[in-house]
Write a protein that holds these residues in place. Structure first.
Motif, PDB file in Angstrom:
ATOM      1  N   ASP A  60      59.913 -13.943 -43.159  1.00 33.38           N
ATOM      2  CA  ASP A  60      60.107 -12.796 -44.050  1.00 33.38           C
ATOM      3  C   ASP A  60      60.655 -11.607 -43.248  1.00 33.38           C
ATOM      4  O   ASP A  60      60.862 -11.700 -42.040  1.00 33.38           O
ATOM      5  CB  ASP A  60      58.814 -12.437 -44.774  1.00 33.38           C
ATOM      6  CG  ASP A  60      57.661 -12.118 -43.835  1.00 33.38           C
ATOM      7  OD1 ASP A  60      57.877 -11.920 -42.612  1.00 33.38           O
ATOM      8  OD2 ASP A  60      56.514 -12.069 -44.309  1.00 33.38           O
ATOM      9  N   ALA A  87      58.276 -19.852 -45.709  1.00 32.74           N
ATOM     10  CA  ALA A  87      58.385 -18.438 -45.348  1.00 32.74           C
ATOM     11  C   ALA A  87      57.386 -17.980 -44.292  1.00 32.74           C
ATOM     12  O   ALA A  87      57.743 -17.246 -43.399  1.00 32.74           O
ATOM     13  CB  ALA A  87      58.316 -17.532 -46.560  1.00 32.74           C
ATOM     14  N   GLN A  88      56.142 -18.399 -44.388  1.00 35.16           N
ATOM     15  CA  GLN A  88      55.122 -17.938 -43.449  1.00 35.16           C
ATOM     16  C   GLN A  88      54.519 -19.111 -42.681  1.00 35.16           C
ATOM     17  O   GLN A  88      54.309 -20.182 -43.244  1.00 35.16           O
ATOM     18  CB  GLN A  88      54.016 -17.195 -44.190  1.00 35.16           C
ATOM     19  CG  GLN A  88      54.499 -15.939 -44.868  1.00 35.16           C
ATOM     20  CD  GLN A  88      53.373 -15.193 -45.547  1.00 35.16           C
ATOM     21  OE1 GLN A  88      52.216 -15.592 -45.504  1.00 35.16           O
ATOM     22  NE2 GLN A  88      53.704 -14.084 -46.159  1.00 35.16           N
TER      23      GLN A  88
END
Length: 120
Positions: A60, A87-88
């Motif tokens: 992100d 994303a994470q």
């Protein structure tokens, strides 16, 4: 504990996820998502004995910003990336994390250490 390698991550959850798949001693240090000159100096002190440094931040905006800042202070670090789909680091399935780490030359555990290990 003897380490030869270290991984810089954003938070505790990231560190704990990586520990679930690593089968070797690796120093995993957290920035807790922020970065400053003081934190940089502390990280450099923590990592001065490590032969290899890896940066594994989220995909992100805040993770990308942190990665850029860390790159300035650790220009020889190897960058690890989770898939954009997750994303994470904390949301990346354990089997995917294991694959990323294994491709980077880390020893990883095999098998079913957690219920989502093996799902992708």
């Amino acid at each position: 504990m003897d380490h030869e390698r270290a991984i810089i991550v954003e938070g505790k959850t990231d560190r704990e996820r990586l520990r679930k798949v690593l089968a070797e001693p690796v120093l995993i240090v957290c920035t807790y998502g922020s970065y400053s000159a003081e934190k940089a100096a502390h990280l450099e002190e923590q990592l001065e004995e490590e032969e290899e440094i890896y940066i594994f931040t989220d995909a992100d905006d805040s993770g990308k910003k942190l990665r850029s800042q860390l790159q300035e202070d650790f220009p020889n670090a190897t960058h690890l990336h989770t898939q954009a789909l997750y994303a994470q680091v904390a949301h990346t399935p354990l089997d995917v994390l294991a694959n990323i780490l294994e491709r980077a030359g880390f020893s990883v555990v095999g098998g079913n250490e957690e219920s989502d290990y093996g799902r992708g």
